[in-house]
Design a protein around this motif. Structure first.
Motif, PDB file in Angstrom:
ATOM      1  N   TYR A 162       0.834  -1.187   0.000  1.00  0.00           N
ATOM      2  CA  TYR A 162       0.000   0.000   0.000  1.00  0.00           C
ATOM      3  C   TYR A 162       0.882   1.255   0.000  1.00  0.00           C
ATOM      4  O   TYR A 162       1.933   1.282   0.643  1.00  0.00           O
ATOM      5  CB  TYR A 162      -0.921   0.020   1.228  1.00  0.00           C
ATOM      6  CG  TYR A 162      -1.767  -1.220   1.366  1.00  0.00           C
ATOM      7  CD1 TYR A 162      -2.820  -1.471   0.487  1.00  0.00           C
ATOM      8  CD2 TYR A 162      -1.509  -2.160   2.373  1.00  0.00           C
ATOM      9  CE1 TYR A 162      -3.593  -2.621   0.616  1.00  0.00           C
ATOM     10  CE2 TYR A 162      -2.271  -3.304   2.500  1.00  0.00           C
ATOM     11  CZ  TYR A 162      -3.317  -3.520   1.619  1.00  0.00           C
ATOM     12  OH  TYR A 162      -4.075  -4.644   1.737  1.00  0.00           O
ATOM     13  N   SER A 163       0.414   2.303  -0.696  1.00  0.00           N
ATOM     14  CA  SER A 163       1.179   3.547  -0.713  1.00  0.00           C
ATOM     15  C   SER A 163       0.255   4.734  -0.925  1.00  0.00           C
ATOM     16  O   SER A 163      -0.868   4.588  -1.439  1.00  0.00           O
ATOM     17  CB  SER A 163       2.238   3.508  -1.825  1.00  0.00           C
ATOM     18  OG  SER A 163       1.625   3.435  -3.100  1.00  0.00           O
ATOM     19  N   LEU A 164       0.736   5.921  -0.524  1.00  0.00           N
ATOM     20  CA  LEU A 164       0.052   7.182  -0.755  1.00  0.00           C
ATOM     21  C   LEU A 164       0.972   8.057  -1.608  1.00  0.00           C
ATOM     22  O   LEU A 164       2.123   8.273  -1.245  1.00  0.00           O
ATOM     23  CB  LEU A 164      -0.259   7.898   0.569  1.00  0.00           C
ATOM     24  CG  LEU A 164      -1.370   7.334   1.441  1.00  0.00           C
ATOM     25  CD1 LEU A 164      -1.452   8.122   2.730  1.00  0.00           C
ATOM     26  CD2 LEU A 164      -2.711   7.375   0.717  1.00  0.00           C
ATOM     27  N   LEU A 197       2.988   2.319   3.065  1.00  0.00           N
ATOM     28  CA  LEU A 197       2.291   2.020   4.311  1.00  0.00           C
ATOM     29  C   LEU A 197       2.517   0.562   4.676  1.00  0.00           C
ATOM     30  O   LEU A 197       2.354  -0.334   3.853  1.00  0.00           O
ATOM     31  CB  LEU A 197       0.779   2.281   4.143  1.00  0.00           C
ATOM     32  CG  LEU A 197       0.403   3.629   3.505  1.00  0.00           C
ATOM     33  CD1 LEU A 197      -1.105   3.726   3.341  1.00  0.00           C
ATOM     34  CD2 LEU A 197       0.924   4.790   4.340  1.00  0.00           C
ATOM     35  N   VAL A 198       2.861   0.331   5.963  1.00  0.00           N
ATOM     36  CA  VAL A 198       3.045  -1.029   6.449  1.00  0.00           C
ATOM     37  C   VAL A 198       2.041  -1.283   7.563  1.00  0.00           C
ATOM     38  O   VAL A 198       1.247  -0.423   7.907  1.00  0.00           O
ATOM     39  CB  VAL A 198       4.489  -1.258   6.930  1.00  0.00           C
ATOM     40  CG1 VAL A 198       5.468  -1.131   5.794  1.00  0.00           C
ATOM     41  CG2 VAL A 198       4.849  -0.289   8.044  1.00  0.00           C
ATOM     42  N   SER A 199       2.056  -2.495   8.109  1.00  0.00           N
ATOM     43  CA  SER A 199       1.067  -2.870   9.117  1.00  0.00           C
ATOM     44  C   SER A 199       1.148  -1.958  10.333  1.00  0.00           C
ATOM     45  O   SER A 199       2.227  -1.584  10.790  1.00  0.00           O
ATOM     46  CB  SER A 199       1.293  -4.324   9.547  1.00  0.00           C
ATOM     47  OG  SER A 199       1.094  -5.173   8.466  1.00  0.00           O
ATOM     48  N   GLY A 200      -0.013  -1.634  10.867  1.00  0.00           N
ATOM     49  CA  GLY A 200      -0.056  -0.846  12.092  1.00  0.00           C
ATOM     50  C   GLY A 200      -0.914   0.392  11.954  1.00  0.00           C
ATOM     51  O   GLY A 200      -1.756   0.505  11.092  1.00  0.00           O
ATOM     52  N   VAL A 211      10.268  -2.845   4.314  1.00  0.00           N
ATOM     53  CA  VAL A 211      10.254  -1.461   3.878  1.00  0.00           C
ATOM     54  C   VAL A 211      10.280  -0.545   5.079  1.00  0.00           C
ATOM     55  O   VAL A 211       9.930  -0.920   6.196  1.00  0.00           O
ATOM     56  CB  VAL A 211       9.002  -1.150   3.020  1.00  0.00           C
ATOM     57  CG1 VAL A 211       8.956  -2.031   1.805  1.00  0.00           C
ATOM     58  CG2 VAL A 211       7.744  -1.273   3.823  1.00  0.00           C
ATOM     59  N   ASN A 212      10.652   0.717   4.844  1.00  0.00           N
ATOM     60  CA  ASN A 212      10.730   1.742   5.870  1.00  0.00           C
ATOM     61  C   ASN A 212       9.632   2.756   5.609  1.00  0.00           C
ATOM     62  O   ASN A 212       9.498   3.236   4.496  1.00  0.00           O
ATOM     63  CB  ASN A 212      12.101   2.415   5.773  1.00  0.00           C
ATOM     64  CG  ASN A 212      12.412   3.181   7.037  1.00  0.00           C
ATOM     65  OD1 ASN A 212      11.518   3.455   7.826  1.00  0.00           O
ATOM     66  ND2 ASN A 212      13.663   3.526   7.213  1.00  0.00           N
ATOM     67  N   LEU A 213       8.782   3.047   6.596  1.00  0.00           N
ATOM     68  CA  LEU A 213       7.698   4.018   6.450  1.00  0.00           C
ATOM     69  C   LEU A 213       8.293   5.409   6.432  1.00  0.00           C
ATOM     70  O   LEU A 213       8.647   5.966   7.452  1.00  0.00           O
ATOM     71  CB  LEU A 213       6.698   3.891   7.606  1.00  0.00           C
ATOM     72  CG  LEU A 213       5.566   4.899   7.590  1.00  0.00           C
ATOM     73  CD1 LEU A 213       4.742   4.749   6.330  1.00  0.00           C
ATOM     74  CD2 LEU A 213       4.680   4.727   8.803  1.00  0.00           C
ATOM     75  N   ALA A 214       8.414   6.000   5.236  1.00  0.00           N
ATOM     76  CA  ALA A 214       9.011   7.313   5.045  1.00  0.00           C
ATOM     77  C   ALA A 214       8.745   7.719   3.619  1.00  0.00           C
ATOM     78  O   ALA A 214       8.374   6.901   2.801  1.00  0.00           O
ATOM     79  CB  ALA A 214      10.518   7.265   5.310  1.00  0.00           C
TER      80      ALA A 214
END
Length: 340
Positions: free
Chosen positions: A12-14, A28-31, A114-117
């Motif tokens: 998922y991504s924005l 976007l990752v889990s959480g 992946v890194n959420l950034a």
């Protein structure tokens, strides 16, 4: 702020389409992911004046991404419609203040981290499993030489002559057997025809039995009401409920499955998915209650208010959990001096 996690089968991504952060992208990752101008958020949009300090929450699960509005002043628009809580479909255009995002869901390879950034800063580490396959060893070819008695080479040729004579006898035996089989086949034709007739008769009986079974099932379905208008109306509600369930809109799915059950109580699939939807919906607001308590213990009172407010939106006022959420909301509200 970075959160490392394993990606499942969907990524998922924005992507920011307009606004001060145009061109940025977030994976976007889990959480739980928060969006707002405040520095305590996961995604910080400090240069958009029309975004609240704490504006929205994204909940990323194995089944999709849920967005919730936690701002009292500003709205969330999804594809031009104001929403408070919904599951985001792939390709949806989400607007917060002057910032527009495109939400994307795409298939990804497993075992990636992946890194959420923003993409310009995020690092992607790919962990691939591999194994070395050793080539199979070539077999040793061993050749043995055979000598006649006393080490003489002449003996094998005499053996070959004797083998030729015995081979002639074998040929005559095989020829006799072939002849016997041929004669048997000629004399067995009438019996084969009778067997074929019996096989055809058996096939006719089997097809007739199948036709009777189909007719019996149709008659049973008609007696049970599966051909009635009520069943057709119930089926329409089931299709709607299943679509909402698949999109993570469990509240509307519950309503659709309940309507299906009322119209046609014998609809087993409606009963099953009604219970599944209720369970999923309860898990979601229980998650918000847990997070509200954690933020309260950590003195993060605005985030605490947002979590309890989600619960109050999701449940009826006469439920006990609503009263618990309301009490927690008022406590956190009393600890902060400003609204957001």
């Amino acid at each position: 702020m970075s959160n490392l996690a394993k990606i499942a089968s969907t990524e998922y991504s924005l992507q920011v389409l307009s606004g001060p952060e145009k061109g940025s992208a977030f994976k976007l990752v889990s959480g739980r992911i928060t969006i707002g101008r405040g520095s305590e958020n996961t995604i910080i949009l400090k240069d958009d004046p029309k975004i609240s300090r704490n504006h929205a929450i994204l909940i990323v699960t194995a089944t999709g991404v849920q967005i919730s509005d936690v701002s009292d002043r500003n709205k969330i628009l999804v594809n031009g419609q104001e929403v408070t809580n919904m599951a985001l479909p792939s390709g949806a255009i989400v607007q917060l203040g002057e910032t527009k995002f495109r939400f994307n869901a795409s298939t990804a390879e497993p075992d990636h981290t992946v890194n959420l950034a923003p993409d310009s800063q995020a690092g992607i580490n790919v962990i691939t499993g591999g194994s070395n396959i050793a080539p199979a060893a070539a077999p040793d070819n061993k050749v043995s030489d055979f000598l006649g008695r006393g080490g003489e080479m002449g003996a094998p040729s005499s053996r070959r002559r004797r083998t030729s004579k015995s081979g002639s006898g074998v040929f005559y035996i095989v020829a006799a057997l072939v002849g016997i089989i041929f004669v048997w086949l000629l004399t067995s034709k009438p019996n084969s025809a009778i067997d074929a007739t019996k096989t055809n008769d058996d096939s006719t009986v089997a097809m007739s039995a199948n036709d009777k079974s189909v007719e019996a099932m149709k008659a049973e379905r008609e007696r049970a009401g599966f051909n009635s208008q009520q069943y057709k109306d119930a089926q329409q509600n089931f299709v709607k409920g299943f679509r909402d369930y698949s999109n993570g809109q469990y509240r509307s799915a519950i309503d659709a499955f309940q309507a299906c059950r009322s119209l046609f109580p014998q609809h087993e699939q409606c009963k099953r998915y009604f219970e599944l939807s209720r369970k999923k919906y309860e898990e979601l607001y229980q998650y918000h209650m847990i997070m509200g308590g954690k933020y309260k213990d950590q003195n993060q009172f605005k985030s605490c208010m947002a979590e309890y407010r989600n619960v109050m939106v999701m449940v009826e006022k006469d439920q006990k959990i609503y009263q618990e959420a309301f009490s927690g909301f008022k406590f956190c509200e009393a600890q902060t001096g400003d609204k957001y």
